[in-house]
Motif scaffolding. Structure first.
Motif, PDB file in Angstrom:
ATOM      1  N   TYR B 221       0.819  -1.219   0.000  1.00 52.63           N
ATOM      2  CA  TYR B 221       0.000   0.000   0.000  1.00 52.63           C
ATOM      3  C   TYR B 221       0.850   1.266   0.000  1.00 52.63           C
ATOM      4  O   TYR B 221       0.394   2.329  -0.400  1.00 52.63           O
ATOM      5  N   LEU B 224       1.057   3.359  -3.038  1.00 50.53           N
ATOM      6  CA  LEU B 224       0.034   4.350  -3.380  1.00 50.53           C
ATOM      7  C   LEU B 224       0.603   5.766  -3.309  1.00 50.53           C
ATOM      8  O   LEU B 224       0.136   6.671  -3.989  1.00 50.53           O
ATOM      9  N   ASN B 226       3.546   6.577  -4.185  1.00 50.08           N
ATOM     10  CA  ASN B 226       4.646   6.721  -5.124  1.00 50.08           C
ATOM     11  C   ASN B 226       4.148   7.122  -6.514  1.00 50.08           C
ATOM     12  O   ASN B 226       3.558   6.317  -7.231  1.00 50.08           O
ATOM     13  N   THR B 230       2.682   5.090  -9.888  1.00 44.69           N
ATOM     14  CA  THR B 230       1.392   5.397 -10.518  1.00 44.69           C
ATOM     15  C   THR B 230       1.548   5.471 -12.034  1.00 44.69           C
ATOM     16  O   THR B 230       0.742   4.913 -12.785  1.00 44.69           O
ATOM     17  N   PHE B 260      -8.540  -1.848  -5.008  1.00 43.69           N
ATOM     18  CA  PHE B 260      -7.148  -1.494  -5.293  1.00 43.69           C
ATOM     19  C   PHE B 260      -6.649  -2.182  -6.558  1.00 43.69           C
ATOM     20  O   PHE B 260      -5.911  -1.616  -7.344  1.00 43.69           O
ATOM     21  N   TRP B 264      -6.325   0.920  -9.100  1.00 42.34           N
ATOM     22  CA  TRP B 264      -5.098   1.398  -8.468  1.00 42.34           C
ATOM     23  C   TRP B 264      -4.810   2.843  -8.866  1.00 42.34           C
ATOM     24  O   TRP B 264      -4.497   3.678  -8.016  1.00 42.34           O
ATOM     25  N   CYS B 267      -7.126   5.156  -7.065  1.00 40.84           N
ATOM     26  CA  CYS B 267      -6.833   5.170  -5.627  1.00 40.84           C
ATOM     27  C   CYS B 267      -5.570   5.972  -5.345  1.00 40.84           C
ATOM     28  O   CYS B 267      -5.538   6.789  -4.413  1.00 40.84           O
ATOM     29  N   SER B 268      -4.542   5.740  -6.150  1.00 41.02           N
ATOM     30  CA  SER B 268      -3.298   6.437  -5.845  1.00 41.02           C
ATOM     31  C   SER B 268      -3.460   7.940  -6.094  1.00 41.02           C
ATOM     32  O   SER B 268      -2.942   8.759  -5.350  1.00 41.02           O
ATOM     33  N   GLN B 272      -2.793  10.632  -3.209  1.00 36.96           N
ATOM     34  CA  GLN B 272      -1.805  11.689  -3.411  1.00 36.96           C
ATOM     35  C   GLN B 272      -2.432  13.075  -3.298  1.00 36.96           C
ATOM     36  O   GLN B 272      -1.807  14.012  -2.800  1.00 36.96           O
TER      37      GLN B 272
END
Ligand SMILES: Nc1ncnc2c1ncn2[C@@H]1O[C@H](COP(=O)(O)OP(=O)(O)OP(=O)(O)O)[C@@H](O)[C@H]1O
Ligand SMILES: [Mg+2]
Lengths: 310, 314
Positions: B221, B224, B226, B230, B260, B264, B267-268, B272
Motif C-alpha cells: 500500500y 500508493l 509513489n 502510478t 485497489f 489502483w 486510488c493512488s 496523493q
C-alpha cells in the motif's frame, strides 16, 4: 486607538518586552524612541500581527490584536524597517498588486494607486521599474503601499533611516500630511530630535520598558532640565560664579576659561531668573543655553537617568 | 472568479521574461527530436518487412516518462524557492501583514510555480498526440496522462511548498524536497523489496518451508504514495491486460481488496491528492507567524545574530 497592557515577549531567556504598557490616542502622531535593541521593532511586529506575544493584551481600534488578526490587518498599515519590493515590477504594478490583495482591481485600483503615489510625490515614477528607484523613493513607495487599504493606524518602523536630510524632510512632510488627514501614526526611531520636530507625543522605551510618554514639549523639557547649562561670559567670571552658586537649584558647576557649565535642576522659569540675576549684577553674559541633548546624550540620559523621566 | 493576487503577480513576472518563451521553444524542439529519432529507429529498421507500430508505443512510453520525470524534478526546484524568494526580497513579512491568509499565499505560489511547468507539458501535447495517433493510444489514455501529470505537480509541489515554508531558504528547502521525493519514489519501492525478502527468508529459514508464508501485502500500500509507480502502473495497464497490482499482491503472499486491484490508478490519485492537501495545510501553518512553533525562533535568533555580526563587519 492603541492600548497595550502588560505586553511580554521573550526570545529564549532574553526578555525583549518586559510588561510593557502603552496607550496611544486616536489622531496622535506618536514617536517611539529608544536605543538599538530596546524593543521597538518587537512591539511593532506584535501589534501588526507578525509576532506572537508571550503575554499581555493589545487592543487596536477596538480589536483584540492578539486574537483577531484578520480584522486587525484591515485597520493597520505596517511598514517594516526594510523595503520589501519586487524589483522587476513597475512602481504602479507594485501598488496595484497590493490593491488586488484587498480586492481592488482595474481602473479603480489604478486611480487609487496613482493618487497614493501622488501623495508620496512619486507620480512621475509610476512607470519606472522599482529597482531603478532611489532608496528614498523606495521608502516612499513602501509607505504608499501601506496605505492601499486606507488603514486607520499606520505603523512605521524607522521610516527615515538611511535617508539624506532632504529626503528626510520630504518624508516628514508626507507624514504630517497623513496626520492631518486624520490617521493615527506610530513612528519609531532612535533619533529623538528627528521625531521631536513632527510628533505630537513621544514615548521612550529601553530594555523592553516604557520609560515615559508625553507631549513633545513635556518630554523635551524634562530631558533638558537634566542637561547642563552652558554659560559664557566675557569678564568678571568670579562674581558670576558667586551669583550662580547662590542659586538653590544649582547642583554643581565647573569652570573652563570663561565657560561655566552648571548642573541646574530647575524649570525654564528658574533658568530665566538666574540669567536675570547675572545680568542685573552687571555680568556680561554672551551665551546662556541649555545644552540640548544630541543623539548619544539622549541615549545616555534615557538609560542612565530613568528617575529624571519617571 | 477572483484570481489569487499572488498568482496574478507571479504570472505577470514570469511571462515577462524572455527566458520563459525560450524554455518552451527548446523543450518542444527536444521532444520533437526525441520523437523523430524514435520513429527513425523503429520504423526504418523494419522498412522492408511489416511496419511494427508497437515501436510508436515505446516512443510514447519514453516521452511520457520523460515528461513525468521532468515535472517531478522541476517542480521541487520551483516551489522550494518560492517562499524563500519572497523572504529574500523581504516581501513575505509584508504579505503577512495584509489580509492575505497564509493559505492563499501558499496556493498562489504553488499555482504559479506549477502552471509554468504545466504550460510546458501542455505545449508538448501536439507532439505527444502525433506519437499517440501513430501508436494507437486512445483518448482516455491521453487524458489519464494529463491527469497524472497535474497530480504529480500538485503533489510534489505541495511537498516543495511545505519545505519552503518550513525552512524559508531556497537551497535547504530544495534539498529537503528532493529528500522527500526520494522517500516517496525510491524508499517505498525498496521497502517493498526489503519486506518481501525478509518474509521470504523468514519462510525458508525459520519455518523450513513448512509453516505459513507471512502475508506482507500491507507494505504494498505504500506504493500508493509513489507517483512514479502510478505512472508505471498506468502505462502497463494502458498497453497490456496484465494486472500488476494483483501480481504484486500475490508476490507479497496475499491479496488486496478488488478496489485497489481494479482501480489502483484512481486510488493512488486520491491518496496523493489528500496528501497534497495535508502538505499545503502544513505549509500554511509554517507560514503563519502567530502559529509558528517555538522551535523556529531559535533558528531565527541565530540568523539575526549572524546578520548583526555581519553588519559590524561592513
Ligand atoms: N527573532 C529574534 N530572536 C532573538 N532575539 C531577538 C529577535 N528579535 C529581536 N531580538 C532581540 O530583542 C531585542 C529587541 O529587538 P528589537 O528589534 O525590538 O529592537 P529595536 O528597538 O527595534 O532596535 P533597533 O533600533 O536596532 O531597530 C534585541 O535585543 C534583539 O536582539
Ligand atoms: Mg528596530
Amino acid at each position: 486607538m492603541v492600548e497595550i497592557e502588560n505586553l511580554y515577549k521573550h526570545y529564549g531567556k532574553f526578555v525583549a518586552l518586559d510588561h510593557l504598557d502603552l496607550s496611544i490616542e486616536k489622531g496622535e502622531l506618536f514617536g517611539f524612541v529608544g536605543p538599538n535593541g530596546a524593543g521597538k521593532t518587537t512591539t511593532m511586529r506584535i501589534i501588526s500581527g507578525l509576532l506572537k506575544a508571550d503575554g499581555g493584551q493589545v487592543q487596536i481600534a477596538g480589536v483584540d490584536a492578539l486574537k483577531d488578526s484578520q480584522s486587525l490587518k484591515r485597520k493597520i498599515g505596517y511598514m517594516p524597517d526594510f523595503f520589501g519590493v519586487y524589483d522587476n515590477l513597475k512602481a504602479i504594478e507594485y501598488m496595484e498588486f497590493y490593491a488586488s490583495i484587498y480586492g481592488i482591481v482595474g481602473k479603480k485600483a489604478k486611480d487609487m494607486c496613482m493618487e497614493l503615489m501622488d501623495l508620496v510625490n512619486l507620480s512621475d515614477k509610476a512607470e519606472f521599474y522599482v529597482d531603478s528607484l532611489s532608496r528614498g523613493m523606495k521608502q516612499r513607495l513602501c509607505l504608499a503601499r501601506s496605505l492601499v487599504h486606507n488603514p486607520e493606524l499606520l505603523i512605521l518602523d524607522e521610516p527615515a533611516s538611511g535617508l539624506d536630510p532632504r529626503a528626510r524632510f520630504e518624508m516628514k512632510g508626507i507624514l504630517r500630511n497623513l496626520h492631518d488627514m486624520g490617521k493615527t501614526i506610530v513612528i519609531s526611531s532612535h533619533i529623538l530630535s528627528e521625531l521631536a520636530e513632527m510628533c505630537t507625543t513621544i514615548g521612550i522605551i529601553d530594555k523592553g520598558n516604557m520609560l515615559t510618554k508625553g507631549s513633545v514639549e513635556d518630554i523635551m523639557r524634562r530631558l533638558n532640565t537634566s542637561n547642563p547649562l552652558k554659560i559664557h561670559v566675557i569678564e568678571n567670571i568670579e562674581s558670576a560664579v558667586r551669583i550662580i552658586k547662590e542659586n538653590p537649584k544649582v547642583e554643581n558647576l565647573s569652570i573652563d576659561g570663561m565657560d561655566i557649565t552648571v548642573s541646574f535642576n530647575g524649570s525654564e522659569e528658574d533658568e530665566a531668573e538666574l540669567l536675570g540675576n547675572l545680568v542685573n549684577n552687571g555680568i556680561k553674559v554672551v551665551s546662556y543655553v541649555r545644552e540640548t541633548g544630541n543623539l548619544e546624550e539622549v541615549f545616555m540620559m534615557v538609560t542612565a537617568k530613568k528617575e529624571v523621566l519617571s | 472568479m477572483k484570481i489569487n493576487p499572488v498568482y496574478g503577480k507571479e504570472i505577470k513576472l514570469r511571462v515577462r521574461s524572455v527566458r520563459f518563451a525560450v524554455t518552451i521553444l527548446l523543450f518542444n524542439l527536444a521532444l520533437i527530436a526525441i520523437a523523430l529519432f524514435g520513429f527513425e529507429i523503429f520504423f526504418n529498421v523494419n522498412i522492408n518487412s511489416r511496419i511494427d507500430y508497437s515501436g510508436a508505443v515505446v516512443v510514447y512510453f519514453i516521452l511520457i516518462s520523460l515528461e513525468a520525470a521532468m515535472v517531478a524534478l522541476l517542480v521541487p526546484v520551483f516551489t522550494a524557492g518560492s517562499i524563500a524568494g519572497e523572504r529574500e526580497k523581504q516581501t513575505l513579512e509584508i504579505l503577512l501583514t495584509t489580509v492575505l491568509k497564509p493559505m492563499q499565499i501558499v496556493i498562489g505560489k504553488l499555482m504559479s510555480s506549477i502552471s509554468m511547468i504545466l504550460l510546458l507539458v501542455f505545449s508538448s501535447l501536439p507532439v505527444i498526440s502525433i506519437v499517440f495517433t501513430i501508436g494507437g493510444v486512445n483518448m482516455t489514455n491521453l487524458l489519464q496522462f494529463v491527469l497524472v501529470i497535474i497530480v504529480i505537480s500538485l503533489y510534489v509541489g505541495s511537498i516543495g511548498m511545505c519545505a519552503s515554508a518550513l525552512l524559508k531558504k531556497a537551497v535547504p528547502a530544495t534539498v529537503l524536497s528532493f529528500g522527500m521525493l526520494i522517500i516517496i519514489c525510491v524508499v517505498t519501492v525498496i521497502a517493498v523489496f526489503v519486506v518481501n525478502t525478509s518474509a521470504n527468508m523468514y519462510y525458508y529459514n525459520t519455518q523450513n518451508t513448512s509453516g505459513v508464508y507471512p502475508d506482507v501485502t500491507w507494505v504494498g500500500y505504500f506504493l500508493l504514495l509513489n507517483p512514479a509507480f502510478t505512472v508505471l502502473e498506468m502505462i502497463i495497464s494502458q498497453y497490456t491486460s496484465q494486472n500488476i497490482i494483483s501480481e504484486l499482491a500475490s508476490g507479497l503472499n496475499g491479496t488486496m481488496p478488488s478496489i485497489f486491484m481494479d482501480y489502483w490508478f484512481e486510488c493512488s490519485i486520491v491518496v496523493q491528492l489528500v496528501l497534497t492537501f495535508i502538505f499545503l495545510m502544513l505549509a500554511a501553518r509554517f507560514l503563519d507567524p502567530l502559529r509558528r512553533k517555538e522551535k523556529e525562533k531559535s533558528s531565527k535568533k541565530r540568523k539575526k545574530k549572524k546578520k548583526k555580526s555581519g553588519d559590524v563587519d561592513d
